[in-house]
Design a protein around this motif. Sequence first.
Motif, PDB file in Angstrom:
ATOM      1  N   LYS A 186     -18.713   1.921  -1.918  1.00 26.90           N
ATOM      2  CA  LYS A 186     -17.798   1.319  -0.942  1.00 26.90           C
ATOM      3  C   LYS A 186     -18.491   0.279  -0.064  1.00 26.90           C
ATOM      4  O   LYS A 186     -17.875  -0.701   0.364  1.00 26.90           O
ATOM      5  N   TRP A 296     -11.217   6.513 -13.775  1.00 25.03           N
ATOM      6  CA  TRP A 296     -10.632   5.251 -13.304  1.00 25.03           C
ATOM      7  C   TRP A 296     -10.072   5.401 -11.885  1.00 25.03           C
ATOM      8  O   TRP A 296     -10.278   4.524 -11.040  1.00 25.03           O
ATOM      9  N   THR A 297      -9.388   6.499 -11.627  1.00 29.10           N
ATOM     10  CA  THR A 297      -8.823   6.742 -10.297  1.00 29.10           C
ATOM     11  C   THR A 297      -9.930   6.818  -9.252  1.00 29.10           C
ATOM     12  O   THR A 297      -9.824   6.228  -8.163  1.00 29.10           O
ATOM     13  N   TYR A 298     -10.998   7.541  -9.580  1.00 30.03           N
ATOM     14  CA  TYR A 298     -12.123   7.664  -8.651  1.00 30.03           C
ATOM     15  C   TYR A 298     -12.776   6.295  -8.413  1.00 30.03           C
ATOM     16  O   TYR A 298     -13.112   5.945  -7.273  1.00 30.03           O
ATOM     17  N   SER A 299     -12.926   5.510  -9.473  1.00 29.98           N
ATOM     18  CA  SER A 299     -13.512   4.171  -9.353  1.00 29.98           C
ATOM     19  C   SER A 299     -12.650   3.282  -8.474  1.00 29.98           C
ATOM     20  O   SER A 299     -13.156   2.505  -7.654  1.00 29.98           O
ATOM     21  N   SER A 300     -11.333   3.405  -8.628  1.00 35.27           N
ATOM     22  CA  SER A 300     -10.416   2.611  -7.820  1.00 35.27           C
ATOM     23  C   SER A 300     -10.524   2.976  -6.341  1.00 35.27           C
ATOM     24  O   SER A 300     -10.527   2.102  -5.463  1.00 35.27           O
ATOM     25  N   LEU A 301     -10.642   4.255  -6.073  1.00 32.31           N
ATOM     26  CA  LEU A 301     -10.797   4.707  -4.679  1.00 32.31           C
ATOM     27  C   LEU A 301     -12.101   4.204  -4.083  1.00 32.31           C
ATOM     28  O   LEU A 301     -12.149   3.777  -2.923  1.00 32.31           O
ATOM     29  N   GLN A 302     -13.170   4.247  -4.878  1.00 32.04           N
ATOM     30  CA  GLN A 302     -14.481   3.824  -4.384  1.00 32.04           C
ATOM     31  C   GLN A 302     -14.552   2.317  -4.148  1.00 32.04           C
ATOM     32  O   GLN A 302     -15.347   1.848  -3.330  1.00 32.04           O
ATOM     33  N   THR A 303     -13.741   1.562  -4.875  1.00 36.41           N
ATOM     34  CA  THR A 303     -13.783   0.103  -4.729  1.00 36.41           C
ATOM     35  C   THR A 303     -12.597  -0.439  -3.931  1.00 36.41           C
ATOM     36  O   THR A 303     -12.386  -1.652  -3.884  1.00 36.41           O
ATOM     37  N   GLY A 304     -11.840   0.462  -3.320  1.00 36.73           N
ATOM     38  CA  GLY A 304     -10.699   0.019  -2.526  1.00 36.73           C
ATOM     39  C   GLY A 304      -9.640  -0.686  -3.357  1.00 36.73           C
ATOM     40  O   GLY A 304      -8.952  -1.582  -2.850  1.00 36.73           O
ATOM     41  N   GLY A 305      -9.527  -0.328  -4.623  1.00 36.40           N
ATOM     42  CA  GLY A 305      -8.522  -0.932  -5.501  1.00 36.40           C
ATOM     43  C   GLY A 305      -8.938  -2.257  -6.110  1.00 36.40           C
ATOM     44  O   GLY A 305      -8.215  -2.819  -6.946  1.00 36.40           O
ATOM     45  N   GLU A 308      -9.099  -2.668  -9.975  1.00 37.28           N
ATOM     46  CA  GLU A 308      -7.835  -2.903 -10.680  1.00 37.28           C
ATOM     47  C   GLU A 308      -7.544  -4.398 -10.763  1.00 37.28           C
ATOM     48  O   GLU A 308      -7.077  -4.898 -11.794  1.00 37.28           O
TER      49      GLU A 308
END
Length: 451
Positions: A186, A296-305, A308
């Motif tokens: 993050k 993928w969901t965890y990666s999206s959370l860690q990168t603030g979306g 995607e």
Amino acid sequence: MEQSKESGYIKLLLGHAAIGGVAFVLPILMKIYSILIFLYGVYFIYKHQNKNNEALVMSAYVVGVEVLLRMTNGMHFNEYAKYSIIIYMILGMIYSGMSLKSFVYILFLLFLIPGVVLSTVTLSFEANIRKAIAFNISGPVCLGISALYCYSRQISWSRFKTILSAFGLPLVAIVVYLFLYTPSIKDVVTDTQSNFETSGGFGPNQMSTILGFGIFIFFAQLLLNSPTNKLRLLHASLAMVFAFRGIVTFSRGGVITGVVMIVLLLGILFLYSRPKVKMRIAVIFAFSLFAALGVWTYSSLQTGGLIENRYANKDARGREKASKLTGREQLIESELKMFMDNPILGIGVGKNKEYREETTGIQAASHNEITRMLAEHGMFGAFNLMILVVTPLILAFNNRMNFFVLPFVAFWLLTINHASMRLAAPAFVYALALLKVRFENENTVPRESAQ
């Protein structure tokens, strides 16, 4: 896998996790490590006279460790991995010979010579001719020599699994290094560009390539080399860890390649399996989709979306980017024009970058080995590409027990389209597609895959 072997394997994984920690704290030691790896490889092959394809095991290890050595400045020269593999392959052929039918790859190597000779004339006086040639020709030469060694060479399934393990061990060190370098994703992700911080300060394109390969290696281990629940859990966890770290490099090529390889492997195993095993493969596929969604969901959370947006080819504000290939279309177009203007001999090895700057003003090295081969080698490059694509596919018809033919060829083809042959991985992995794998019972899928 026997209990003693399983225990030894886990200890090796933990040992390499420790190597990743040492590499982060004392990177200077990696220079010593690179020397020790090469010397041990030569000794290992000499000691066993390559009776059990020790050359392949050591080469696989070098492929796995190359990125770690590059990111810690552990190499004493840039093409350490390719030259090491070439030497191991030559030693292996001295001790255990090569197939007389592999002449097609001798032809491949001969077709490289005109472009090398031409470059000694066309490169400018300001260019370092030796480095320019070595940088661009070492990958194809490594591939050619490795292919000569592997062509129709018989190898036992148990030894093939050892090669997979040899790939994976140093990859564990890389992923440990990455977590130590950027423990918090993050804090370093602010846009959708390829991210050097999440790549350990190294090139995201090459890091993504090797992490994507790691996803496949540990998935294959899970599928085909995990006889106990402990190993299944371990390999599944490692595959997901590699997927996460690969995704957050924000370089898409390696991750997509790893996914394609997995799909191909599952498809091939499904096609050749008994009905009972097909059901289990279907369950594994369903589990894999569920695990991939979680990563993928965890990666999206860690990168603030932002991840995607990256895969949707959008910037941080969600706007569509003009280029779908991050500007590489211009490089491809310029290389195709070089080929059209010089269709017979090409422009010469290493002249690509210089020629592009002279004609377009763009200062950039090639990212695509296919168009580079055409530009620099002309019709000889076109012949060589035909050899590389057609030969393993022909062999595959008589080599159905090597389930890795299509995944390995796909890795080579997809990787050279986005990362050229800067790493030794695509060259050596391509050659493994030429092996003839031997099982105790050739009418069945390996027993581990049915667990």
